[in-house]
Design a protein around this motif. Structure first.
Motif, short mmCIF file in Angstrom:
data_model
loop_
_atom_site.label_atom_id
_atom_site.label_comp_id
_atom_site.label_asym_id
_atom_site.label_seq_id
_atom_site.Cartn_x
_atom_site.Cartn_y
_atom_site.Cartn_z
N VAL A 165 -6.37 -25.04 -43.91
CA VAL A 165 -5.79 -24.57 -42.65
C VAL A 165 -5.08 -23.25 -42.95
CG1 VAL A 165 -4.16 -25.04 -40.78
CG2 VAL A 165 -5.47 -26.92 -41.80
N ARG A 195 -0.66 -18.22 -34.80
CA ARG A 195 -0.47 -19.62 -35.13
C ARG A 195 -1.10 -20.52 -34.07
NH1 ARG A 195 3.05 -21.48 -38.68
NH2 ARG A 195 4.26 -19.55 -38.58
N GLN A 196 -0.94 -20.16 -32.80
CA GLN A 196 -1.52 -20.95 -31.72
C GLN A 196 -3.04 -20.89 -31.75
OE1 GLN A 196 0.55 -19.05 -28.51
NE2 GLN A 196 1.96 -20.77 -28.23
N LEU A 199 -4.27 -23.42 -34.23
CA LEU A 199 -4.16 -24.76 -33.65
C LEU A 199 -5.25 -24.99 -32.62
CD1 LEU A 199 -2.71 -27.44 -33.26
CD2 LEU A 199 -1.16 -26.29 -31.65
N ARG A 200 -5.51 -23.99 -31.79
CA ARG A 200 -6.56 -24.14 -30.77
C ARG A 200 -7.92 -24.40 -31.42
NH1 ARG A 200 -8.30 -20.08 -25.80
NH2 ARG A 200 -10.40 -20.87 -25.56
N ARG A 202 -8.53 -25.72 -34.31
CA ARG A 202 -8.55 -27.06 -34.90
C ARG A 202 -8.76 -28.14 -33.83
NH1 ARG A 202 -3.14 -27.57 -38.07
NH2 ARG A 202 -4.13 -29.41 -39.01
N VAL A 203 -8.07 -28.00 -32.72
CA VAL A 203 -8.22 -28.98 -31.65
C VAL A 203 -9.59 -28.85 -30.99
CG1 VAL A 203 -7.31 -29.78 -29.42
CG2 VAL A 203 -5.74 -29.15 -31.26
N PHE A 226 -6.49 -31.92 -40.81
CA PHE A 226 -5.30 -32.76 -40.88
C PHE A 226 -5.33 -33.63 -42.13
CE2 PHE A 226 -5.71 -31.66 -36.44
CZ PHE A 226 -4.39 -31.36 -36.09
N THR A 235 -0.44 -34.72 -33.33
CA THR A 235 -0.64 -33.34 -32.88
C THR A 235 -1.60 -33.28 -31.70
OG1 THR A 235 -0.27 -32.51 -35.12
CG2 THR A 235 -1.41 -31.05 -33.59
N VAL A 239 -0.73 -31.86 -27.84
CA VAL A 239 -1.42 -30.72 -27.24
C VAL A 239 -2.20 -31.11 -26.00
CG1 VAL A 239 -3.24 -29.01 -27.64
CG2 VAL A 239 -1.55 -29.46 -29.42
#
Length: 252
Positions: A165, A195-196, A199-200, A202-203, A226, A235, A239
């Motif tokens: 990550v 950073r967002q 995360l986006r 990854r999701v 994860f 997480t 989200v």
């Protein structure tokens, strides 16, 4: 004002309406791609715009006013909204830059950035909150910037393929930009902070696996970067408002 006091006439609604600027509320209907709502101290919707209504299963604002989140949204999502509201009420501080994956009724999920602000009356009492959720779309960026950001996205996804990550520092190194320049470019193209963005991605990877495969949740967690299924579930629920298992069930 989009919704008159006669349409939201209970005492808590009037207290909230008295504390809001009519011009500000009227302006909310001019915004496209931005969900707006105002809730009273009891969690009932007092004002909503048409974009908000379109994210529910109702057909008009009159069908939404006076109802609470559990009346309009699936249980996990409603619980998330109410937890956010309680945080704003208890702390008295705004909630800003909350990255959320909001499922469109009858369609695919879409990414939004949400902000919630407390509203107080003249005596300082909490009378409700206002919330906006912006639909994230590519900004006004030139071709070279879009190419650079597409390459950066590919690099992030390649790191995820390796089980890594990337940090913001890694993104700076991968992009070749300084930290400030990178932040400006990522925000301009994606509407997110670096950073967002990670995360986006990854999701996004997790939602693709949840909806297109039957691989176990533990494997989905690993593929999305994860360390374990528990941290992935926490997480993902934060989200999206749903656990991975619930998201998968609703996508079948």
């Amino acid at each position: 004002m989009s919704i008159s006091v006669t349409e939201a006439s209970w005492p808590e609604a009037k207290a909230l309406l008295d504390a809001l600027s009519p011009a500000m509320v009227s302006l909310m209907d001019e915004l496209k791609g931005v969900m707006f709502c105002a809730k009273d101290a009891g969690g009932r919707y007092v004002l909503v715009n048409e974009v908000f209504v379109a994210r529910t299963r109702e057909r008009s604002r009159r069908d939404v006013v006076g109802r609470r989140a559990p009346d309009l949204f699936v249980a996990d999502l409603a619980e998330r909204y109410e937890d956010q509201d309680e945080q704003v009420r208890v702390t008295g501080r705004p909630l800003r830059g909350e990255l959320e994956l909001i499922r469109h009724v009858g369609g695919a999920p879409g990414w939004f950035l949400t902000a919630k602000l407390p509203v107080h009356d003249a005596a300082g009492g909490f009378v409700g909150l206002v919330s906006v959720s912006q639909d994230l779309r590519s900004g006004d960026a030139d071709d070279a910037m879009i190419r650079d950001m597409a390459r950066l996205r590919h690099e992030v996804e390649a790191r995820l393929d390796l089980g890594e990550v990337p940090s913001v520092g890694d993104l700076v190194e991968l992009s070749g930009y300084g930290a400030g320049a990178l932040d400006r470019r990522v925000r301009r193209v994606f509407g997110l902070s670096p950073r967002q963005l990670v995360l986006r991605l990854r999701v996004d990877r997790a939602t693709h696996l949840l909806t297109s495969t039957t691989v176990p949740l533990a494997q989905v967690a690993t593929a999305a970067g994860f360390s374990d299924q528990a941290s992935f579930t926490r997480t993902f629920a934060r989200v999206t408002g749903e656990t991975p298992a619930a998201f998968r069930r609703r996508s079948v």
